[in-house]
Motif scaffolding. Structure first.
Motif, PDB file in Angstrom:
ATOM      1  N   GLU A 157       8.879  -6.829  -0.493  1.00  0.00           N
ATOM      2  CA  GLU A 157       8.284  -7.613   0.590  1.00  0.00           C
ATOM      3  C   GLU A 157       8.865  -7.199   1.940  1.00  0.00           C
ATOM      4  O   GLU A 157       8.141  -7.019   2.928  1.00  0.00           O
ATOM      5  N   ALA A 218       3.316  -3.294  -4.902  1.00  0.00           N
ATOM      6  CA  ALA A 218       3.163  -4.674  -4.457  1.00  0.00           C
ATOM      7  C   ALA A 218       1.812  -5.260  -4.821  1.00  0.00           C
ATOM      8  O   ALA A 218       1.542  -6.431  -4.545  1.00  0.00           O
ATOM      9  N   GLN A 219       0.951  -4.476  -5.444  1.00  0.00           N
ATOM     10  CA  GLN A 219      -0.386  -4.953  -5.769  1.00  0.00           C
ATOM     11  C   GLN A 219      -0.848  -4.362  -7.099  1.00  0.00           C
ATOM     12  O   GLN A 219      -0.365  -3.318  -7.528  1.00  0.00           O
TER      13      GLN A 219
END
Length: 504
Positions: A157, A218-219
């Motif tokens: 993040e 992250a996805q």
């Protein structure tokens, strides 16, 4: 003229001289204090108690800390700067980092090599004489990136924020470069004797060191930008070493299963086992490999930081004063601390023990509900909350479900497992009986082997097998298959069932 103020830190009894205006986080992080939420003021993990001086409560502190805690002097160190003399009591202090001193077979070679375990939280490096296999120097440290997030997803993040990735890459390269210099200096070894440096770590550490794009992690489908070997010239890393030194970050196995697990395969010899065996790294990113000579399947599962004492009311890392073991005695819990000091908090092994003992005392129901009141008392000043028990359930459920699903992928049963290796510090210290009692490791204790720092040991072995390192270990990786657990049939149901504690 710059103004400095003394900051006294208890229970260490150390006083540091700090320039006015310096963030407390910059003072405390190098000394071992962690910032689980990355210093964003979202958790209470960096608490300090103000004994003398002035630190006015901030809005974040008024939200996260009770009026009573604020009145007692508790503050969040990530929210403050030094503007005068301070006397602080730390809720954390430096933890021991698991090294490796295991003997191994090798073919003698010329020169020196350095093996590095790039952990999310801690770093461990060893300088090795390639002719004798002897370890000439050792360096351990906290990962400087940890102040920007305790677990890998919070690190990702931060990396996706503007200039976040560049900051994390710079921090780890500069810090490891300093460790390499320190290793050579400690051994009195000239840099010209250094031949190669092998680094291992999880996929996020692999990408951050290499300066790779973390957005794919992250996805969905959470696949890395690349999982191959990363090879560097020291000058491009900013390291003051001869250009002849080869630096390589070993390849990952896929998804969030990194080169630390590949190193674990080298260290344990799992691919050479005739009988079905399992390697498990019990960390925030629980990684596991199941297999034998016929091949292996691997996966990762987001266990969260409970095993390391994070997100627990009185949680802390395995450091002096941490409750590391708990037993049920005469209808009560008996706690043992590291270093024999007064209890300051509870670490992962103590948390597992405490819940296992409470289950035996019927203070916790199989569902995880507390039956002994609103809290589970450990000492007169420390307790576990209902949410703490839930955090452990989430962590142990993720690991247990992952093991169950991997066995399903291999068409095998629990009873067919011949050996289970536990890698890492938590796996080295956890009570196997307690882990079985809570359903974390549903195996007979005699089958479970604490394997120590297999990542560091595997990195040392790689120093002697450099051609395979540079080629990316194609033969070994060809034997394996990465599995995305959340895509396995019945994942949600199996995970839900795995969260339940065994009745007895």
């Amino acid at each position: 003229m710059k103004v400095h103020f003394p900051v006294e830190l208890l229970p260490w009894g150390r006083t540091v001289d700090v320039e006015a205006g310096t963030a407390l986080a910059d003072v405390l992080f190098p000394l071992g204090v962690e910032f689980p939420c990355g210093g964003r003021g979202k958790c209470r993990g960096c608490r300090v108690k103000l004994l003398h001086g002035a630190l006015d409560p901030t809005p974040e502190e008024q939200r996260l800390l009770s009026a009573a805690a604020l009145a007692e002097g508790w503050r969040l160190s990530c929210r403050h700067q030094v503007h005068g003399p301070l006397k602080l009591e730390l809720a954390q202090w430096e933890t021991a980092i698991l090294q490796d001193e295991s003997p191994f077979h090798f073919v003698p070679q010329e020169g020196l090599g350095i093996a590095v375990d790039v952990g999310t939280t801690t770093l461990a490096a060893q300088l090795v004489d390639l002719e004798t296999g002897n370890v000439l120097a050792v360096r351990t440290s906290l990962n400087p990136q940890a102040r920007h997030g305790a677990d890998i997803m919070s690190r990702v993040e931060y990396a996706l924020a503007p200039e976040g990735a560049q900051t994390l890459t710079r921090l780890i390269r500069e810090h490891l470069g300093g460790m390499v210099t320190d290793l050579l200096g400690e051994a009195g070894a000239p840099p010209e004797r250094l031949r190669r440096i092998a680094l291992v770590g999880n996929t996020v550490m692999h990408h951050l060191f290499g300066g790779l794009n973390l957005a794919p992690l992250a996805q969905f489908p959470f696949e890395p930008a690349t999982d191959g070997t990363l090879v560097f010239n020291p000058s491009c890393l900013g390291w003051n070493l001869p250009d002849s030194v080869e630096v390589a970050f070993l390849p990952c196995l896929g998804g969030f299963v990194g080169s630390d697990i590949l190193a674990g395969l080298l260290a344990t010899g799992l691919p050479q086992q005739e009988k079905l065996s399992l390697l498990v790294d019990l960390g925030t990113n629980g990684e596991m490999v199941l297999g034998n000579t016929q091949g292996f399947v691997c996966a990762s599962t987001a266990a969260g930081p409970a095993f390391e004492g994070a997100r627990i009311t009185c949680g802390m890392r395995a450091a002096a004063g941490a409750i590391s073991a708990v037993t049920a005695s005469r209808g009560a819990l008996e706690c043992h601390t590291l270093g024999g000091l007064p209890p300051r908090g509870i670490c992962g092994s103590g948390l597992v023990d405490a819940v296992a003992a409470a289950l035996d005392l019927k203070w916790i129901a199989p569902s995880g509900r507390l039956t002994c009141g609103t809290t589970l008392p450990l000492t007169p000043s420390l307790h576990l909350s209902q949410q703490d028990v839930r955090e452990l359930q989430l962590a142990k459920g993720a690991i247990a479900a992952g093991i169950h699903l991997l066995l399903g992928q291999a068409g095998a049963e629990l009873s067919s497992l011949h050996r289970i290796w536990l890698a890492g510090a938590f796996g080295n210290y956890i009570s196997r009986a307690s882990a079985r009692r809570i359903g974390l490791l549903p195996f007979p204790p005699e089958k479970v082997i604490p394997a120590g720092n297999t990542a560091l040991r595997g990195a040392k072995l790689a120093l002697f097998d450099w051609k395979s390192v540079l080629a990316g270990y194609p033969t070994l990786r060809h034997l394996g298959r990465h599995v995305s657990l959340h895509e396995c049939p019945g994942f949600a149901d199996i995970y839900g069932e795995a969260m339940i504690f065994p009745a007895a």
